[in-house]
Design an enzyme around this catalytic site. Structure first.
Site, PDB file in Angstrom:
ATOM      1  CG  ASP A 159      -0.371  -4.313  -7.704  1.00  0.00           C
ATOM      2  OD1 ASP A 159       0.375  -4.967  -7.808  1.00  0.00           O
ATOM      3  OD2 ASP A 159      -0.239  -3.268  -6.653  1.00  0.00           O
ATOM      4  CE  LYS A 213      -0.558  -9.635  -1.800  1.00  0.00           C
ATOM      5  NZ  LYS A 213      -1.474  -9.213   0.116  1.00  0.00           N
ATOM      6  CD  GLN A 241      -5.298  -8.680  -2.921  1.00  0.00           C
ATOM      7  OE1 GLN A 241      -5.856  -9.151  -3.428  1.00  0.00           O
ATOM      8  NE2 GLN A 241      -4.498  -8.070  -2.384  1.00  0.00           N
ATOM      9  CB  CYS A 295      -1.502  -0.788   2.807  1.00  0.00           C
ATOM     10  SG  CYS A 295      -0.501  -1.723   3.823  1.00  0.00           S
ATOM     11  CG  HIS A 304      -0.975  -2.413  -1.243  1.00  0.00           C
ATOM     12  ND1 HIS A 304       0.282  -1.748  -1.105  1.00  0.00           N
ATOM     13  CD2 HIS A 304      -1.694  -3.245  -0.796  1.00  0.00           C
ATOM     14  CE1 HIS A 304       0.359  -2.363   0.132  1.00  0.00           C
ATOM     15  NE2 HIS A 304      -0.780  -3.636  -0.013  1.00  0.00           N
TER      16      HIS A 304
END
Lengths: 141, 410
Positions: free
Chosen positions: B204, B230, B207, B368, B127
């Protein structure tokens, strides 16, 4: 036909659709009739970048009237381009500059001209009016 | 053996008020969960309760409300630490979100480790939030951003990753799950490779946090970042987990109140962890909302959620792939959370517009992750992303709607 009359005609055409998808089906069909931009103008110089879908626009000034040609890589965008060109092409610069394009709200497609859609249409309308202003200036010089 | 009760997405849905609405007079099917998840009533209520009864600035207040709010805030930190398997609560830094967590890292770790001509290792599926901060850090130091190749399925090329590690990057930073393709990266293997090369790792987890169990201790990652919104929590709160040994060495990111020990006009000594990295008034309400969301998710069980979502994704992939002309972008063997696709040669904007009119909230565009789109040679995709409250029925309806789009657009 004046701009208002053409707008009224489009409003009547769209009034027969009750379902959203029928309306969009018609819009997609409309897109096939866009007066296409000449291939040599389909370059970054004539690109209106909208992030999501791309729009190319060109204008000619003939006998005091502005004629637009365009294209897009998205068919729904193209359908709306068709409507805009149908209303604004072949008009005097003053008519184009003063057009409110209120019909888009009546037929329920105004959201496509929202700045958040990033589909290039809002910039396209601005660019059409800018062309008209430039031609008007040329005419008065 | 204990058997878990059957996973009931239909029941879970009832906890989420935003899911029960109509758009264009059609029932909303919310499939934009990779952008943000909806919030359960308990989280909404927690925010409301906080502002109605507990609102106060935290830390150092001698009065009752401030002490209560401080205790609640620090309890939320402990709950968050446990949720991700961190050993110590002060290894959890609260930020605004994933983006701020990574910017903090690029700034602070950059000042600690980055030298002229240095490098940072990422992958081709990041991202922008896990790309641009590192890219800019490299630019500032005439350094090099090393980008791990993807294979044609959209999976990490592990050999290339190992090869790039030899260039001695200051950190390897990569997504646990790709937001554009749904690829689950082999993070355990990547961490092992990086550590063998003496390179620290940032994951990261934006997600992954809502879709699979995360244990930072077991993974042995040096840093793990995610956003609250999220994982069913409010917007405006995120997490930077860092191993204590690193956080102690790293310089502060922002300066201001709360993060200081002694201040004079000549110099300042900084507060201990985690406060050193939390300048200014934090988003207390959102942090408490995060705690509530994580407790809520724990009651359901992240592993159970992951298993259910896996079957939902497999079902969606099978049905979508059966549609004539439909192209799934990203064919990773291990995947979760999102499906990116294109309908014939049509532009994703067209499909997204029609799906919207049919009541489906999907996302179109480059998500993105423009370089990812470039790798696959597409301008963007339509992305459907699921959460634990999505049902098989919703997926079936999506597939019918996509079929209808295909008829209109091809």
């Amino acid at each position: 036909m004046t701009i208002e009359q053409t707008e009224q005609q489009i409003i009547e055409e769209f009034s027969i659709f009750e379902d959203w998808l029928d309306k969009y089906n018609y819009l997609i069909e409309c897109g096939k009739d866009v007066p296409l931009i000449d291939a040599r103008y389909k370059t970054n110089n004539y690109l209106i970048s909208g992030c999501q879908s791309r729009v190319w626009l060109h204008a000619d000034f003939i006998d005091g009237k502005v004629y637009f040609t365009a294209d897009s890589d998205a068919v729904i965008t193209k359908g709306i381009i068709y409507l805009l060109i149908r209303v604004l092409s072949g008009r005097r610069p003053d008519e184009i500059i003063g057009a409110s394009l209120a019909f888009l709200e009546v037929i329920g497609l105004k959201e496509h001209l929202s700045p958040t859609r990033s589909n290039g249409l809002l910039s396209m309308v601005k660019q059409m009016k800018l062309y008209a202003q430039v031609f008007k200036l040329k005419m008065s010089n | 053996m204990e058997t878990l009760p059957a996973f009931r997405a239909e029941t879970i849905r009832n906890d989420f008020p935003a899911l029960h609405q109509k758009v264009y007079n059609k029932p909303l099917v919310y499939l934009d969960n990779a952008a943000t998840t909806q919030k359960p009533s308990v989280v909404i209520q927690r925010l409301s309760d906080y502002y109605a009864n507990e609102n106060c600035n935290i830390h150092r207040g001698v009065h009752y409300l401030s002490q209560q709010a401080t205790a609640a805030f620090e309890q939320a930190r402990a709950v968050t630490a446990r949720f991700i398997g961190a050993q110590k609560a002060h290894e959890v830094i609260f930020t605004k979100g994933t983006t701020e967590s990574i910017n903090l890292m690029a700034d602070s770790l950059g000042r600690l480790l980055m030298k002229n001509g240095g490098s940072v290792l990422i992958t081709g599926m990041e991202h922008h939030a896990n790309l641009i901060p590192w890219q800019q850090l490299c630019l500032q130091h005439q350094g090099k951003l090393l980008v791990t190749r993807l294979n044609e399925k959209g999976e990490i090329d592990l050999d290339h990753f190992a090869e790039l590690l030899k260039q001695g990057p200051v950190i390897a930073a990569f997504a646990h799950i790709s937001n554009a393709l749904g690829t689950i990266s082999p993070v355990a293997e990547m961490i092992r490779l990086a550590h063998d090369a003496g390179v620290p790792v940032l994951i990261d987890g934006a997600q992954s946090i809502a879709h699979c169990p995360v244990d930072v201790t077991e993974l042995d990652c040096d840093f793990f970042v995610f956003s609250g919104h999220k994982v069913y929590a409010p917007m405006g709160v995120g997490v930077l987990y860092g191993k204590e040994e690193w956080l102690l060495k790293m310089p502060p990111y922002q300066f201001g109140g709360e993060m200081v020990d002694q201040v004079s006009f000549e110099k300042t000594s900084f507060n201990d962890l985690p406060f050193k990295f939390e300048a200014g008034t934090p988003n207390v309400g959102a942090v408490l909302g995060l705690e509530t969301a994580l407790n809520y998710l724990n009651r359901i069980g992240v592993a159970a959620v992951g298993a259910y979502e896996h079957s939902l994704i497999e079902h969606a992939l099978a049905k979508l792939s059966a549609i004539d002309g439909l192209r799934v972008v990203g064919q990773a063997a291990q995947r979760a959370s999102v499906i990116s696709f294109l309908i014939g040669d049509s532009h994703p904007y067209d499909g997204g517009t029609l799906l919207d009119k049919m009541g489906f909230a999907v996302r179109t565009g480059h998500h993105c992750a423009q370089p990812v789109m470039d790798i696959f040679g597409v301008p963007g995709t339509i992305r459907a992303s699921i959460a634990m409250y999505n049902t098989f029925d919703e997926v079936d309806r999506l597939c019918e709607a996509v079929q209808r789009c295909a008829t209109m657009l091809t």
